[in-house]
Design a protein around this motif. Sequence first.
Motif, PDB file in Angstrom:
ATOM      1  N   LEU A   1       0.913  -1.290   0.166  1.00  0.00           N
ATOM      2  CA  LEU A   1       0.076   0.215   0.087  1.00  0.00           C
ATOM      3  C   LEU A   1       0.751   1.249   0.162  1.00  0.00           C
ATOM      4  N   PHE A   2       2.072   1.281   0.705  1.00  0.00           N
ATOM      5  CA  PHE A   2       2.884   2.402   0.836  1.00  0.00           C
ATOM      6  C   PHE A   2       3.470   2.704  -0.430  1.00  0.00           C
ATOM      7  N   THR A   3       3.797   1.420  -1.187  1.00  0.00           N
ATOM      8  CA  THR A   3       4.633   1.667  -2.408  1.00  0.00           C
ATOM      9  C   THR A   3       3.563   2.165  -3.462  1.00  0.00           C
ATOM     10  N   CYS A   4       2.331   1.611  -3.497  1.00  0.00           N
ATOM     11  CA  CYS A   4       1.492   2.091  -4.464  1.00  0.00           C
ATOM     12  C   CYS A   4       1.009   3.591  -4.311  1.00  0.00           C
ATOM     13  N   CYS A   5       1.291   4.037  -3.066  1.00  0.00           N
ATOM     14  CA  CYS A   5       0.788   5.557  -2.668  1.00  0.00           C
ATOM     15  C   CYS A   5       2.198   6.311  -2.555  1.00  0.00           C
ATOM     16  N   HIS A   6       3.272   6.027  -3.161  1.00  0.00           N
ATOM     17  CA  HIS A   6       4.556   6.736  -3.282  1.00  0.00           C
ATOM     18  C   HIS A   6       4.311   8.193  -3.539  1.00  0.00           C
TER      19      HIS A   6
ATOM     20  N   ALA B   1      -5.154   9.649   1.937  1.00  0.00           N
ATOM     21  CA  ALA B   1      -5.915  10.493   0.894  1.00  0.00           C
ATOM     22  C   ALA B   1      -6.063   9.840  -0.170  1.00  0.00           C
ATOM     23  N   THR B   2      -5.506   8.867  -0.690  1.00  0.00           N
ATOM     24  CA  THR B   2      -5.685   7.947  -1.799  1.00  0.00           C
ATOM     25  C   THR B   2      -6.807   7.357  -1.706  1.00  0.00           C
ATOM     26  N   LEU B   3      -7.024   6.458  -0.411  1.00  0.00           N
ATOM     27  CA  LEU B   3      -8.216   5.854  -0.018  1.00  0.00           C
ATOM     28  C   LEU B   3      -9.479   6.711  -0.191  1.00  0.00           C
ATOM     29  N   TYR B   4      -9.262   7.751   0.521  1.00  0.00           N
ATOM     30  CA  TYR B   4     -10.504   8.810   0.407  1.00  0.00           C
ATOM     31  C   TYR B   4     -10.931   9.290  -1.033  1.00  0.00           C
TER      32      TYR B   4
ATOM     33  N   GLU C   1     -15.201  -0.843  -1.788  1.00  0.00           N
ATOM     34  CA  GLU C   1     -13.864  -1.143  -1.822  1.00  0.00           C
ATOM     35  C   GLU C   1     -12.937  -0.272  -0.993  1.00  0.00           C
ATOM     36  N   ALA C   2     -13.165   1.064  -1.189  1.00  0.00           N
ATOM     37  CA  ALA C   2     -12.436   1.974  -0.204  1.00  0.00           C
ATOM     38  C   ALA C   2     -12.683   1.548   1.173  1.00  0.00           C
ATOM     39  N   ILE C   3     -13.981   1.350   1.653  1.00  0.00           N
ATOM     40  CA  ILE C   3     -14.064   1.208   3.166  1.00  0.00           C
ATOM     41  C   ILE C   3     -13.410  -0.555   3.610  1.00  0.00           C
ATOM     42  N   ARG C   4     -13.346  -1.311   2.489  1.00  0.00           N
ATOM     43  CA  ARG C   4     -12.598  -2.573   2.705  1.00  0.00           C
ATOM     44  C   ARG C   4     -11.144  -2.453   2.873  1.00  0.00           C
TER      45      ARG C   4
ATOM     46  N   ARG D   1      -1.625   6.721  -8.247  1.00  0.00           N
ATOM     47  CA  ARG D   1      -1.669   5.910  -7.081  1.00  0.00           C
ATOM     48  C   ARG D   1      -3.034   5.126  -6.675  1.00  0.00           C
ATOM     49  N   VAL D   2      -4.285   5.886  -7.019  1.00  0.00           N
ATOM     50  CA  VAL D   2      -5.424   5.165  -6.928  1.00  0.00           C
ATOM     51  C   VAL D   2      -5.639   4.005  -8.055  1.00  0.00           C
ATOM     52  N   ALA D   3      -5.131   4.172  -9.110  1.00  0.00           N
ATOM     53  CA  ALA D   3      -5.405   3.121 -10.108  1.00  0.00           C
ATOM     54  C   ALA D   3      -4.517   1.853  -9.438  1.00  0.00           C
TER      55      ALA D   3
END
Length: 424
Positions: A125-130, A200-203, A226-229, A138-140
């Motif tokens: 998750l931290f890699t995807c949102c770097h 921020a990405t999840l939101y 999906e965001a909640i999960r 990041r979202v994709a």
Amino acid sequence: MTLPEHAAPVEVATLIEGLHREEFGRIVAALTRRFGDLGLAEEVTQDAFAEAVRRWPTAGVPPYPPGWLSTTARNRAVDRLRRESTRHARHVEADLLHASHGADPADWDPDDPASAIPDDRLRLLFTCCHPALAPATRVALTLRLLGGLTVPEIAAAFLVQERAMAQRITRAKQKIAAARIPYRVPGDAELADRLGGVLATLYLVFNEGYLPRAGDQPVRTDLCAEAIRLTRVLRHLMPDEPEVAGLLALMLLTEARRPARVVHGRLVGLDEQDRSRWDPGLVAEGHALVGECLRRNRPGHHQLLAAINAVHTDAPDFAATDWSQVLALYDQLYAVTPTPVVALNRALAVAELDGPEVALALVEALDLTTYQPFHAARADLLRRLGRSGEARAAYGRAISMTGNEAEQAFLAARARGVERAIYP
């Protein structure tokens, strides 16, 4: 979910679909840690699910399906690395893994500590949102690698051509490899800043579901879910981070209102919603999380937004809302996040306490002319002041800046009734 060995094909298909949502990210994360190749991990995980689709309906469902998928993907990765003789270092690593390659996927041991590292998904998750990646990327990546959504699903959600979305994801993985973006959870010195990017990405995912920018779907429930999960996963992995709890509370309290938010294809404002349709279970869970945040006494952006939503969902009707408390929370939020958007929302709380004229002066001082909610808020304040012509023009601008049909219908209805002020 467990099935008998020879279940009906439709039951097997349903099982695989559920596993794809729940296990895809877990397997990709574990294989990325093991092989150090994000692209390889994604490809072999997808291959494993394709093999399950092919084999399980006829050969039967294995005793522990997640283990079968994990081991099958791992074996595929080993096979591929051994075939690629030009990748010498990984070829050597594959030879070292020869013993595990010979294992039967059905014999995978879920109790083996080497089989599942709890922090793998957190690292991914931290890699995807770097921060080196653009927010949209990041979202994709998060939806693809952690959520297991297909490229067509992600492209459809964000109104992007499938080929363009595939290229965006591919370029992102190439950038991660070329820039040697580390596959790890940041250290204490940078964790707070980096966690903010993840939240921020999840939101962003949640908001795109709750109010899609365009299209005839007023709400994308799949994206909200999906965001909640994913936020629940993050909450499980980082239970001591109050901002994670705050984001989850914010999503739950917002999602709780969804059943009353759209009627006959038109959005319904908070002031007109039938609160008996709100989900009491989500409201209770959200309130409990807000209470936990308050006890920690480490206020942050998402916690304060959740607290504001808790006040709204605590009121039996709009008129009974404790606007003094809402405004006090917005004051705290502005101290933490001093942005024009926060100031805009704070002004709407001011309107309920000091009247629309005071609020309008605050709104018109903001430099937000390219922000659609600014024009919607300004239009509503003008309507309440009886400034009909200006209100209609502001509604027109707000309508032109959204592609969401339900929101357009809501704004158009308000514009038609502009002569009738709700608050005389």
